[in-house]
Every structure is written in C-alpha cells, then in structure tokens.
Design a protein around this motif. Structure first.
Motif, PDB file in Angstrom:
ATOM      1  N   ALA A 101       0.789  -0.922   0.044  1.00  0.00           N
ATOM      2  CA  ALA A 101      -0.244  -0.207  -0.013  1.00  0.00           C
ATOM      3  C   ALA A 101       1.011   0.916   0.089  1.00  0.00           C
ATOM      4  CB  ALA A 101      -1.105  -0.143   1.244  1.00  0.00           C
ATOM      5  N   LEU A 102       2.095   1.201   0.586  1.00  0.00           N
ATOM      6  CA  LEU A 102       3.061   2.751   0.748  1.00  0.00           C
ATOM      7  C   LEU A 102       3.821   2.066  -0.601  1.00  0.00           C
ATOM      8  CD1 LEU A 102       3.171   2.599   4.392  1.00  0.00           C
ATOM      9  CD2 LEU A 102       1.417   4.000   3.216  1.00  0.00           C
ATOM     10  N   GLY A 103       3.660   1.477  -1.246  1.00  0.00           N
ATOM     11  CA  GLY A 103       4.893   1.530  -2.375  1.00  0.00           C
ATOM     12  C   GLY A 103       6.263   1.386  -1.344  1.00  0.00           C
ATOM     13  N   ARG A 104       6.396   0.280  -1.028  1.00  0.00           N
ATOM     14  CA  ARG A 104       7.891   0.119   0.110  1.00  0.00           C
ATOM     15  C   ARG A 104       7.985  -1.530  -0.742  1.00  0.00           C
ATOM     16  NH1 ARG A 104       6.839   1.441   5.922  1.00  0.00           N
ATOM     17  NH2 ARG A 104       6.662   3.558   6.081  1.00  0.00           N
ATOM     18  N   ASP A 105       7.525  -1.650  -1.742  1.00  0.00           N
ATOM     19  CA  ASP A 105       7.636  -2.532  -1.889  1.00  0.00           C
ATOM     20  C   ASP A 105       8.276  -2.767  -3.487  1.00  0.00           C
ATOM     21  OD1 ASP A 105       5.564  -2.588  -3.335  1.00  0.00           O
ATOM     22  OD2 ASP A 105       4.387  -4.389  -3.314  1.00  0.00           O
ATOM     23  N   GLY A 106       8.758  -2.094  -4.180  1.00  0.00           N
ATOM     24  CA  GLY A 106       9.102  -1.856  -5.480  1.00  0.00           C
ATOM     25  C   GLY A 106       8.245  -0.922  -6.833  1.00  0.00           C
ATOM     26  N   GLY A 107       6.460  -0.868  -6.353  1.00  0.00           N
ATOM     27  CA  GLY A 107       5.487  -0.777  -7.057  1.00  0.00           C
ATOM     28  C   GLY A 107       5.274   0.638  -6.393  1.00  0.00           C
ATOM     29  N   PRO A 108       4.181   1.112  -6.663  1.00  0.00           N
ATOM     30  CA  PRO A 108       3.563   2.509  -7.003  1.00  0.00           C
ATOM     31  C   PRO A 108       3.206   2.479  -5.526  1.00  0.00           C
ATOM     32  CG  PRO A 108       1.959   1.460  -8.307  1.00  0.00           C
ATOM     33  CD  PRO A 108       3.297   0.185  -8.321  1.00  0.00           C
ATOM     34  N   ARG A 109       2.809   3.750  -4.915  1.00  0.00           N
ATOM     35  CA  ARG A 109       1.883   3.884  -3.957  1.00  0.00           C
ATOM     36  C   ARG A 109       0.625   3.996  -3.972  1.00  0.00           C
ATOM     37  NH1 ARG A 109       5.312   7.261   0.961  1.00  0.00           N
ATOM     38  NH2 ARG A 109       3.115   7.238   2.233  1.00  0.00           N
ATOM     39  N   HIS A 110       0.060   4.077  -2.932  1.00  0.00           N
ATOM     40  CA  HIS A 110      -1.565   3.814  -3.415  1.00  0.00           C
ATOM     41  C   HIS A 110      -2.450   4.521  -1.928  1.00  0.00           C
ATOM     42  CE1 HIS A 110      -1.829   0.480  -6.552  1.00  0.00           C
ATOM     43  NE2 HIS A 110      -0.658   0.050  -5.717  1.00  0.00           N
ATOM     44  N   ALA A 111      -1.196   5.050  -0.720  1.00  0.00           N
ATOM     45  CA  ALA A 111      -1.847   5.211   0.444  1.00  0.00           C
ATOM     46  C   ALA A 111      -0.693   5.904   0.898  1.00  0.00           C
ATOM     47  CB  ALA A 111      -2.141   4.121   1.129  1.00  0.00           C
ATOM     48  N   ASP A 112      -1.294   6.902   1.744  1.00  0.00           N
ATOM     49  CA  ASP A 112      -0.281   7.475   2.446  1.00  0.00           C
ATOM     50  C   ASP A 112       0.163   7.460   4.314  1.00  0.00           C
ATOM     51  OD1 ASP A 112      -0.329  10.217   0.564  1.00  0.00           O
ATOM     52  OD2 ASP A 112      -2.398   9.854   1.258  1.00  0.00           O
ATOM     53  N   ALA A 113      -0.973   6.644   4.258  1.00  0.00           N
ATOM     54  CA  ALA A 113      -0.477   5.544   5.932  1.00  0.00           C
ATOM     55  C   ALA A 113      -1.284   3.872   5.285  1.00  0.00           C
ATOM     56  CB  ALA A 113      -1.382   6.533   6.903  1.00  0.00           C
ATOM     57  N   ASP A 114      -0.930   3.222   6.446  1.00  0.00           N
ATOM     58  CA  ASP A 114      -1.636   2.739   6.585  1.00  0.00           C
ATOM     59  C   ASP A 114      -2.130   1.747   8.285  1.00  0.00           C
ATOM     60  OD1 ASP A 114       0.594   1.887   7.844  1.00  0.00           O
ATOM     61  OD2 ASP A 114       1.286   0.085   6.341  1.00  0.00           O
ATOM     62  N   ALA A 115      -3.833   0.999   8.194  1.00  0.00           N
ATOM     63  CA  ALA A 115      -3.663   1.015   9.618  1.00  0.00           C
ATOM     64  C   ALA A 115      -3.140  -0.586   9.744  1.00  0.00           C
ATOM     65  CB  ALA A 115      -5.203   1.370   9.362  1.00  0.00           C
ATOM     66  N   LEU A 116      -2.618  -1.208  10.399  1.00  0.00           N
ATOM     67  CA  LEU A 116      -2.882  -2.734  10.628  1.00  0.00           C
ATOM     68  C   LEU A 116      -3.333  -2.930  11.564  1.00  0.00           C
ATOM     69  CD1 LEU A 116       1.601  -2.753   9.756  1.00  0.00           C
ATOM     70  CD2 LEU A 116      -0.705  -2.398   7.671  1.00  0.00           C
ATOM     71  N   GLY A 117      -3.360  -4.550  11.446  1.00  0.00           N
ATOM     72  CA  GLY A 117      -4.329  -5.698  12.398  1.00  0.00           C
ATOM     73  C   GLY A 117      -5.442  -5.113  12.498  1.00  0.00           C
ATOM     74  N   GLU A 118      -5.907  -5.307  14.179  1.00  0.00           N
ATOM     75  CA  GLU A 118      -7.358  -4.976  13.864  1.00  0.00           C
ATOM     76  C   GLU A 118      -7.902  -4.071  13.745  1.00  0.00           C
ATOM     77  OE1 GLU A 118      -9.688  -7.343  14.243  1.00  0.00           O
ATOM     78  OE2 GLU A 118      -8.545  -9.065  13.723  1.00  0.00           O
ATOM     79  N   GLY A 119      -7.223  -2.549  14.679  1.00  0.00           N
ATOM     80  CA  GLY A 119      -8.365  -1.991  14.201  1.00  0.00           C
ATOM     81  C   GLY A 119      -9.205  -0.931  15.022  1.00  0.00           C
ATOM     82  N   ARG A 120      -9.644  -2.138  15.555  1.00  0.00           N
ATOM     83  CA  ARG A 120     -10.780  -1.200  16.965  1.00  0.00           C
ATOM     84  C   ARG A 120      -9.679  -0.931  18.295  1.00  0.00           C
ATOM     85  NH1 ARG A 120     -11.756  -7.208  17.018  1.00  0.00           N
ATOM     86  NH2 ARG A 120     -10.369  -7.365  18.993  1.00  0.00           N
ATOM     87  N   ILE A 121      -8.283  -1.014  17.663  1.00  0.00           N
ATOM     88  CA  ILE A 121      -7.935  -0.635  19.408  1.00  0.00           C
ATOM     89  C   ILE A 121      -7.738   0.692  18.913  1.00  0.00           C
ATOM     90  CG2 ILE A 121      -6.039  -1.303  20.682  1.00  0.00           C
ATOM     91  CD1 ILE A 121      -6.133  -4.908  19.828  1.00  0.00           C
ATOM     92  N   ARG A 122      -6.798   0.915  18.182  1.00  0.00           N
ATOM     93  CA  ARG A 122      -6.403   2.054  17.856  1.00  0.00           C
ATOM     94  C   ARG A 122      -6.992   3.509  17.348  1.00  0.00           C
ATOM     95  NH1 ARG A 122      -4.093   3.074  13.308  1.00  0.00           N
ATOM     96  NH2 ARG A 122      -2.382   5.659  13.499  1.00  0.00           N
ATOM     97  N   PRO A 123      -7.495   4.597  17.969  1.00  0.00           N
ATOM     98  CA  PRO A 123      -8.172   5.431  17.922  1.00  0.00           C
ATOM     99  C   PRO A 123      -8.387   5.835  16.475  1.00  0.00           C
ATOM    100  CG  PRO A 123      -6.345   5.918  19.544  1.00  0.00           C
ATOM    101  CD  PRO A 123      -6.430   4.676  19.085  1.00  0.00           C
ATOM    102  N   GLY A 124      -9.589   5.927  15.500  1.00  0.00           N
ATOM    103  CA  GLY A 124      -8.820   6.575  14.100  1.00  0.00           C
ATOM    104  C   GLY A 124      -8.350   8.447  14.271  1.00  0.00           C
ATOM    105  N   ARG A 125      -8.444   8.730  15.974  1.00  0.00           N
ATOM    106  CA  ARG A 125      -7.865   9.913  15.647  1.00  0.00           C
ATOM    107  C   ARG A 125      -6.450   9.573  15.552  1.00  0.00           C
ATOM    108  NH1 ARG A 125      -5.094  12.977  19.598  1.00  0.00           N
ATOM    109  NH2 ARG A 125      -5.018  15.359  19.177  1.00  0.00           N
ATOM    110  N   GLN A 126      -5.646   8.884  16.384  1.00  0.00           N
ATOM    111  CA  GLN A 126      -4.495   8.225  15.937  1.00  0.00           C
ATOM    112  C   GLN A 126      -4.384   7.941  14.750  1.00  0.00           C
ATOM    113  OE1 GLN A 126      -2.024   8.523  18.222  1.00  0.00           O
ATOM    114  NE2 GLN A 126      -0.857   8.230  16.338  1.00  0.00           N
ATOM    115  N   ILE A 127      -4.936   7.555  13.937  1.00  0.00           N
ATOM    116  CA  ILE A 127      -4.756   7.528  12.805  1.00  0.00           C
ATOM    117  C   ILE A 127      -5.021   8.320  11.566  1.00  0.00           C
ATOM    118  CG2 ILE A 127      -5.653   5.929   9.888  1.00  0.00           C
ATOM    119  CD1 ILE A 127      -6.739   4.092  12.090  1.00  0.00           C
TER     120      ILE A 127
END
Length: 68
Positions: free
Chosen positions: A26-52
């Motif tokens: 998603a971040l283009g770190r695999d040599g391909g194009p970048r599709h996102a500015d940030a990624d949210a890994l895991g379940e997400g419900r633990i991490r507040p949306g504000r932090q994302i």
C-alpha cells in the motif's frame, strides 16, 4: 480507486486483511506504486481513528501504524 483519490490531493489511509498481510504494498515500499499515505495494520478497533489521522500527516518514517 485510491490512486485516483490521492491524485486529487486527498490523504488515503488503507487497512484491512490485505494491507495487514502485505503492508509494504500500500505504501509502495515493495518497489511498486504507492497507493496510500498511511496504513492501519491489525484489527484497528484498538487504535483510535484520531491516531490514524495524525499518522497520515506524519513524516514517512512514522507512517506505519499497528493496532498492537
């Protein structure tokens, strides 16, 4: 779709099972194009949306986010 949205100047945050399994894609770190500015890994419900939102505006080295 994300590429078109980013081209319009909108910050894109990606998450979900695919992004969690292949986070560099998603971040283009695999040599391909970048599709996102940030990624949210895991379940997400633990991490507040504000932090994302804060991470999406962080320097590149701080953009990887985890739910753990």
């Amino acid at each position: 779709m994300a590429d078109a949205i980013r081209a319009g100047g909108v910050t894109v945050v990606m998450g979900g099972p695919h992004v969690t399994e292949v986070p560099d894609e998603a971040l283009g770190r695999d040599g391909g194009p970048r599709h996102a500015d940030a990624d949210a890994l895991g379940e997400g419900r633990i991490r507040p949306g504000r932090q994302i939102v804060l991470d999406a505006g962080a320097p590149v080295s701080l953009k990887r986010s985890t739910a753990n």
